[in-house]
Design an enzyme around this catalytic site. Structure first.
Site, PDB file in Angstrom:
ATOM      1  N   ASP A  21       0.832  -1.217   0.000  1.00 21.24           N
ATOM      2  CA  ASP A  21       0.000   0.000   0.000  1.00 21.24           C
ATOM      3  C   ASP A  21       0.863   1.264   0.000  1.00 21.24           C
ATOM      4  O   ASP A  21       1.983   1.267   0.519  1.00 21.24           O
ATOM      5  CB  ASP A  21      -0.908  -0.027   1.242  1.00 21.24           C
ATOM      6  CG  ASP A  21      -2.066   0.963   1.118  1.00 21.24           C
ATOM      7  OD1 ASP A  21      -2.348   1.418   0.000  1.00 21.24           O
ATOM      8  OD2 ASP A  21      -2.676   1.277   2.164  1.00 21.24           O
ATOM      9  N   GLY A  22       0.324   2.322  -0.586  1.00 25.48           N
ATOM     10  CA  GLY A  22       0.986   3.632  -0.521  1.00 25.48           C
ATOM     11  C   GLY A  22       1.507   4.168  -1.849  1.00 25.48           C
ATOM     12  O   GLY A  22       2.200   5.190  -1.867  1.00 25.48           O
ATOM     13  N   GLY A  24      -0.113   5.652  -4.286  1.00 21.65           N
ATOM     14  CA  GLY A  24      -0.695   6.958  -4.609  1.00 21.65           C
ATOM     15  C   GLY A  24      -0.057   8.067  -3.778  1.00 21.65           C
ATOM     16  O   GLY A  24       0.297   9.135  -4.297  1.00 21.65           O
ATOM     17  N   ARG A  34      -0.828   9.578  -9.741  1.00 19.92           N
ATOM     18  CA  ARG A  34      -0.860   8.282  -9.049  1.00 19.92           C
ATOM     19  C   ARG A  34      -0.260   7.136  -9.871  1.00 19.92           C
ATOM     20  O   ARG A  34       0.375   6.235  -9.334  1.00 19.92           O
ATOM     21  CB  ARG A  34      -2.309   7.927  -8.679  1.00 19.92           C
ATOM     22  CG  ARG A  34      -2.918   8.816  -7.613  1.00 19.92           C
ATOM     23  CD  ARG A  34      -4.384   8.423  -7.368  1.00 19.92           C
ATOM     24  NE  ARG A  34      -4.504   7.047  -6.914  1.00 19.92           N
ATOM     25  CZ  ARG A  34      -4.391   6.670  -5.638  1.00 19.92           C
ATOM     26  NH1 ARG A  34      -4.202   7.572  -4.693  1.00 19.92           N
ATOM     27  NH2 ARG A  34      -4.502   5.412  -5.311  1.00 19.92           N
ATOM     28  N   HIS A  38       2.209   3.667  -9.112  1.00 13.73           N
ATOM     29  CA  HIS A  38       1.979   2.251  -9.421  1.00 13.73           C
ATOM     30  C   HIS A  38       3.145   1.671 -10.213  1.00 13.73           C
ATOM     31  O   HIS A  38       3.539   0.530 -10.008  1.00 13.73           O
ATOM     32  CB  HIS A  38       0.666   2.087 -10.187  1.00 13.73           C
ATOM     33  CG  HIS A  38      -0.547   2.452  -9.368  1.00 13.73           C
ATOM     34  ND1 HIS A  38      -0.703   2.036  -8.077  1.00 13.73           N
ATOM     35  CD2 HIS A  38      -1.638   3.207  -9.663  1.00 13.73           C
ATOM     36  CE1 HIS A  38      -1.855   2.517  -7.603  1.00 13.73           C
ATOM     37  NE2 HIS A  38      -2.430   3.226  -8.539  1.00 13.73           N
ATOM     38  N   SER A  66      -7.677  -5.409  -5.054  1.00  8.82           N
ATOM     39  CA  SER A  66      -8.781  -5.953  -4.257  1.00  8.82           C
ATOM     40  C   SER A  66     -10.104  -5.881  -5.024  1.00  8.82           C
ATOM     41  O   SER A  66     -10.218  -5.157  -6.017  1.00  8.82           O
ATOM     42  CB  SER A  66      -8.907  -5.175  -2.944  1.00  8.82           C
ATOM     43  OG  SER A  66      -9.430  -3.882  -3.196  1.00  8.82           O
ATOM     44  N   GLU A  68     -12.531  -4.361  -4.013  1.00  6.13           N
ATOM     45  CA  GLU A  68     -12.968  -2.963  -3.842  1.00  6.13           C
ATOM     46  C   GLU A  68     -12.225  -2.002  -4.773  1.00  6.13           C
ATOM     47  O   GLU A  68     -12.731  -0.930  -5.093  1.00  6.13           O
ATOM     48  CB  GLU A  68     -12.747  -2.512  -2.392  1.00  6.13           C
ATOM     49  CG  GLU A  68     -13.701  -3.143  -1.373  1.00  6.13           C
ATOM     50  CD  GLU A  68     -13.403  -4.606  -1.074  1.00  6.13           C
ATOM     51  OE1 GLU A  68     -12.241  -5.035  -1.245  1.00  6.13           O
ATOM     52  OE2 GLU A  68     -14.345  -5.337  -0.694  1.00  6.13           O
ATOM     53  N   LEU A 132      10.054 -21.202  -4.730  1.00  2.00           N
ATOM     54  CA  LEU A 132       9.176 -20.246  -4.059  1.00  2.00           C
ATOM     55  C   LEU A 132       7.874 -20.111  -4.852  1.00  2.00           C
ATOM     56  O   LEU A 132       7.900 -20.087  -6.086  1.00  2.00           O
ATOM     57  CB  LEU A 132       9.899 -18.898  -3.991  1.00  2.00           C
ATOM     58  CG  LEU A 132       9.331 -17.784  -3.127  1.00  2.00           C
ATOM     59  CD1 LEU A 132      10.455 -16.868  -2.658  1.00  2.00           C
ATOM     60  CD2 LEU A 132       8.294 -16.940  -3.844  1.00  2.00           C
ATOM     61  N   ARG A 189       2.027  -4.860   6.238  1.00  2.00           N
ATOM     62  CA  ARG A 189       1.349  -3.819   5.468  1.00  2.00           C
ATOM     63  C   ARG A 189       2.213  -2.572   5.470  1.00  2.00           C
ATOM     64  O   ARG A 189       2.639  -2.113   6.536  1.00  2.00           O
ATOM     65  CB  ARG A 189      -0.040  -3.486   6.022  1.00  2.00           C
ATOM     66  CG  ARG A 189      -0.749  -2.449   5.114  1.00  2.00           C
ATOM     67  CD  ARG A 189      -2.184  -2.162   5.479  1.00  2.00           C
ATOM     68  NE  ARG A 189      -2.805  -1.336   4.453  1.00  2.00           N
ATOM     69  CZ  ARG A 189      -4.067  -1.387   4.069  1.00  2.00           C
ATOM     70  NH1 ARG A 189      -4.874  -2.257   4.639  1.00  2.00           N
ATOM     71  NH2 ARG A 189      -4.536  -0.587   3.125  1.00  2.00           N
ATOM     72  N   LEU A 196      -6.830  -4.463   7.512  1.00  2.44           N
ATOM     73  CA  LEU A 196      -6.627  -5.624   6.638  1.00  2.44           C
ATOM     74  C   LEU A 196      -7.228  -5.433   5.250  1.00  2.44           C
ATOM     75  O   LEU A 196      -6.883  -6.160   4.318  1.00  2.44           O
ATOM     76  CB  LEU A 196      -7.227  -6.870   7.296  1.00  2.44           C
ATOM     77  CG  LEU A 196      -6.574  -7.237   8.642  1.00  2.44           C
ATOM     78  CD1 LEU A 196      -7.296  -8.406   9.293  1.00  2.44           C
ATOM     79  CD2 LEU A 196      -5.102  -7.576   8.460  1.00  2.44           C
ATOM     80  N   GLU A 208       1.503 -13.334  12.472  1.00  2.00           N
ATOM     81  CA  GLU A 208       2.012 -12.139  13.148  1.00  2.00           C
ATOM     82  C   GLU A 208       1.799 -10.965  12.205  1.00  2.00           C
ATOM     83  O   GLU A 208       1.982 -11.084  10.995  1.00  2.00           O
ATOM     84  CB  GLU A 208       3.515 -12.303  13.441  1.00  2.00           C
ATOM     85  CG  GLU A 208       3.833 -13.411  14.418  1.00  2.00           C
ATOM     86  CD  GLU A 208       3.238 -13.161  15.805  1.00  2.00           C
ATOM     87  OE1 GLU A 208       3.205 -12.004  16.238  1.00  2.00           O
ATOM     88  OE2 GLU A 208       2.804 -14.139  16.449  1.00  2.00           O
TER      89      GLU A 208
HETATM   90  C1  IPE Z   1      -5.539  -2.618  -0.155  1.00  6.97           C
HETATM   91  O1  IPE Z   1      -5.158  -1.297  -0.331  1.00  6.97           O
HETATM   92  C2  IPE Z   1      -5.505  -3.343  -1.447  1.00  6.97           C
HETATM   93  C3  IPE Z   1      -4.185  -3.519  -2.047  1.00  6.97           C
HETATM   94  C4  IPE Z   1      -3.045  -3.170  -1.526  1.00  6.97           C
HETATM   95  C5  IPE Z   1      -4.180  -4.156  -3.326  1.00  6.97           C
HETATM   96  P1  IPE Z   1      -6.228  -0.133  -0.478  1.00  6.97           P
HETATM   97  O2  IPE Z   1      -5.462   1.111  -0.629  1.00  6.97           O
HETATM   98  O3  IPE Z   1      -7.183  -0.461  -1.556  1.00  6.97           O
HETATM   99  O4  IPE Z   1      -6.990  -0.217   0.904  1.00  6.97           O
HETATM  100  P2  IPE Z   1      -7.861   0.857   1.687  1.00  6.97           P
HETATM  101  O5  IPE Z   1      -8.915   1.303   0.742  1.00  6.97           O
HETATM  102  O6  IPE Z   1      -6.955   1.982   2.073  1.00  6.97           O
HETATM  103  O7  IPE Z   1      -8.376   0.128   2.870  1.00  6.97           O
HETATM  104  C1  IPE Z   2      -1.576   0.341  -3.386  1.00  8.22           C
HETATM  105  O1  IPE Z   2      -1.370   1.716  -3.375  1.00  8.22           O
HETATM  106  C2  IPE Z   2      -1.894  -0.188  -4.755  1.00  8.22           C
HETATM  107  C3  IPE Z   2      -3.264  -0.664  -4.909  1.00  8.22           C
HETATM  108  C4  IPE Z   2      -4.186  -0.667  -4.002  1.00  8.22           C
HETATM  109  C5  IPE Z   2      -3.628  -1.195  -6.201  1.00  8.22           C
HETATM  110  P1  IPE Z   2      -2.573   2.750  -3.362  1.00  8.22           P
HETATM  111  O2  IPE Z   2      -2.935   3.046  -4.781  1.00  8.22           O
HETATM  112  O3  IPE Z   2      -3.671   2.252  -2.526  1.00  8.22           O
HETATM  113  O4  IPE Z   2      -1.868   4.008  -2.722  1.00  8.22           O
HETATM  114  P2  IPE Z   2      -2.490   4.992  -1.638  1.00  8.22           P
HETATM  115  O5  IPE Z   2      -2.997   4.154  -0.506  1.00  8.22           O
HETATM  116  O6  IPE Z   2      -3.584   5.747  -2.315  1.00  8.22           O
HETATM  117  O7  IPE Z   2      -1.348   5.854  -1.233  1.00  8.22           O
HETATM  118 MG    MG Z   3      -4.056   2.439  -0.542  1.00  5.58          MG
END
Ligand code: IPE
Ligand code: IPE
Ligand code: MG
Length: 245
Positions: A21-22, A24, A34, A38, A66, A68, A132, A189, A196, A208
């Protein structure tokens, strides 16, 4: 001593799952769109894989998209799907050279045809690799997975293939997307969020959890080692007392 040298290979986690995550926020911090986050994020996967290989991890499971995430702007979703295809094509050789088997969990049928076909192609071509297992969670949602599992089992009960009294944890395990994977030892994470987001709810019952503020595009092998060192200093009691271990 280097971080890698501080890891005890015999107690290192075998199945590591990462919520990447992160991307963006990383891009925003650099004043970029953004999508660039990626792109950089896709490259960080290499770091995780390389680190996992050096520490005897047998299963690495990455949350890439995800259920979502389909709600994001179409342009972003398209970019992520295209990145999936280009990364797989680029990394395919490295997977084979390092004996890495590709696997996926999630609703593959929701993916654009090109992404699905590329995935299936790489899965087929890496199926004999033994070092792996790299599992990409794509169009994955844990609740959705559990709903699907319940439906499959209910159907088998209806058709007298399984009797209700025989339903137990192993039957459920055998019907999840993760049926061929061992339990998760360590869930990481990135980006500072501590949730989660619908990832592996059943599978991490005794994993863990490790949260780091590092944004995924900045993730390096050293960050994985830091997580492992933290992990090896924990006591996994599985409900028992310390004395019983
Ligand atoms: C979770 O990250 C999904 C992935 C890392 C693929 P999100 O950025 O979508 O999660 P939320 O919306 O902040 O919970
Ligand atoms: C994780 O980074 C990648 C995916 C969820 C696909 P984000 O795109 O969620 O980045 P933030 O959370 O907005 O920083
Ligand atoms: Mg995110």
């Amino acid at each position: 001593m280097s971080l890698l040298n501080q890891i005890h290979l015999e107690t290192a986690p075998k199945h590591v799952a990462i919520i990447m995550d992160g991307n963006g926020r990383w891009a925003k911090k650099q004043g970029l769109l953004r999508v660039f986050g990626h792109e950089k994020g896709a490259k960080a996967v290499r770091e995780a894989l390389e680190g996992a290989r050096k520490t005897g991890v047998t299963h690495l499971t990455l949350y890439a998209f995800s259920t979502e995430n389909w709600n994001r702007p179409k342009k972003e979703v398209d970019k992520l799907m295209n990145l999936l295809v280009s990364s797989l094509k680029k990394e395919f050789k490295t997977l084979n050279e390092n004996s890495i088997q590709l696997n996926t969990i999630g609703n593959l049928e929701d993916l654009p045809e090109k992404a699905r076909n590329t995935l299936l192609d790489v899965i087929e071509k890496t199926k004999n690799n033994k070092k792996l297992v790299l599992t990409l969670a794509l169009s994955y949602g844990s609740r959705d997975e559990i709903v699907k599992t319940v439906k499959i089992i209910a159907d088998k009960v209806k058709n007298n293939i399984i009797s209700v009294k025989n339903i137990d944890e192993s039957i459920i395990n055998e019907h999840l997307y993760t049926q061929n994977l061992p339990d998760v030892d360590l869930l990481i994470r990135t980006s500072g969020e501590q949730r989660l987001s619908n990832f592996l709810l059943w599978q991490i019952a005794y994993a863990e959890l490790y949260f780091t503020n590092v944004l995924w595009p900045d993730f390096k092998q050293e960050h994985l080692y830091e997580a492992f060192i933290n992990y090896q200093n924990r006591e996994r009691r599985f409900g028992k007392t310390s004395d019983q271990l």
